[in-house]
Design an enzyme around this catalytic site. Structure first.
Site, PDB file in Angstrom:
ATOM      1  N   PRO A 168     -39.021  -2.393  -5.890  1.00 22.16           N
ATOM      2  CA  PRO A 168     -37.567  -2.329  -6.083  1.00 22.16           C
ATOM      3  C   PRO A 168     -37.209  -1.573  -7.370  1.00 22.16           C
ATOM      4  CG  PRO A 168     -38.353  -4.610  -6.053  1.00 22.16           C
ATOM      5  CD  PRO A 168     -39.538  -3.751  -5.882  1.00 22.16           C
ATOM      6  N   GLU A 169     -36.145  -0.816  -7.297  1.00 23.05           N
ATOM      7  CA  GLU A 169     -35.681  -0.082  -8.473  1.00 23.05           C
ATOM      8  C   GLU A 169     -34.406  -0.733  -8.995  1.00 23.05           C
ATOM      9  OE1 GLU A 169     -35.826   4.166  -8.124  1.00 23.05           O
ATOM     10  OE2 GLU A 169     -37.505   4.092  -6.733  1.00 23.05           O
TER      11      GLU A 169
END
Ligand SMILES: [Zn+2]
Length: 293
Positions: free
Chosen positions: A2-3
């Site tokens: 996830p960013e």
């Protein structure tokens, strides 16, 4: 992994359940994730009211009335499920599949509102630590972290200054968490396309010799803020209809301009280029060799 936009979307999903609630009971179903859980993990959390849920880079922070902060990272495969009054939600949507297997439910927070927040993480690269708030900025995981890309302090001066002496590629500089916090592979590709800069360009070429920003640095900062804001907005809107949250498909992928689009036409107006994939530092880079210079 996830960013920043995904983590911010998760933060918003957790904030509305956790803020103001008291942690009644903590189930730690195994002693470790990426690192061991603190030995007094449950004891330091139980009975504490959560005064706020924040984010720093890709870390989530839950501030407790005791002055401690529960510091959390999703790692590669971590996700939260919220269950309240028989309604189950999964804050945040991701580009990768998320596990629903209960065998991977490692930590469960039971809240005074009756809600439960469950952390699921098949690969166990996630992290949960407890750090006194006053020590958070100097914590080894935090002290090297660069500026928040959506914060007011992050501008072309700061970015150009950080890149001025870098001999690496511009793509590598964007992934360097000391340069800017929270940008990962997907959004680095998207940002470079939006700013029409080649991922192969030397990072130092966004600054003048004296380290001042040039037009490229200005375009890059605008693109970073725009791409991340758009992605957060898209995630935020998906939160309103939980029935569409199947956890299988990412929300922002429908808006990807280059990421995962090898061989497809470039979406830049009047550009006739085709999206190309190359490998930089072991990671795939997607870009248009025609309009990204
Ligand atoms: Zn193009």
């Amino acid at each position: 992994m996830p960013e920043l936009p995904e983590v911010e979307t998760v933060r918003r999903g957790l904030a509305c359940v956790m803020e103001g609630a008291c942690i009644v009971r903590v189930e730690a179903r195994r002693p470790d994730l990426r690192q061991p859980l603190p030995p007094d993990f449950a004891r330091r959390l139980e009975g504490q009211t959560i005064t706020g849920v924040g984010r720093r880079a890709k870390y989530l922070t839950a501030d407790l009335a005791s002055g401690d902060v529960l510091l959390m990272h999703l790692g590669m495969s971590g996700s939260f499920r919220v269950s309240h009054k028989n309604v189950k939600t999964r804050p945040g949507e991701f580009h990768h599949a998320r596990s629903a297997a209960e065998a991977h439910d490692h930590v469960v927070f039971h809240l005074s509102s009756g809600a439960t927040v469950t952390f699921n993480d098949p690969r166990r690269f996630g992290l949960m630590l407890i750090v006194p708030r006053r020590d958070l900025a100097s914590h080894p995981l935090m002290r090297e972290v660069g500026p928040e890309p959506l914060g007011n302090a992050f501008d072309a001066n700061l970015l150009a200054g950080a890149c001025a002496n870098k001999k690496t590629s511009l793509k590598a500089a964007l992934l360097d968490q000391t340069v800017v916090a929270g940008v990962g592979n997907i959004y680095a590709c998207e940002v470079l396309h939006r700013s029409r800069l080649s991922p192969k360009r030397r990072a130092s070429t966004i600054a003048t010799r004296s380290g001042a920003p040039n037009a490229r640095a200005l375009a890059l900062v605008d693109a970073i803020k725009a791409v991340l804001s758009d992605a957060i907005k898209a995630g935020g809107s998906s939160l309103r209809d939980h029935r569409q949250t199947n956890g299988e498909l990412g929300y922002f992928q429908h808006c990807f301009r280059v990421y995962d689009r090898e061989g497809e036409p470039c979406v830049t107006p009047r550009c006739r280029g085709t999206v190309k994939r190359i490998v930089q530092n072991g990671r795939s880079t997607f870009f248009c060799p025609v309009c990204q210079k």
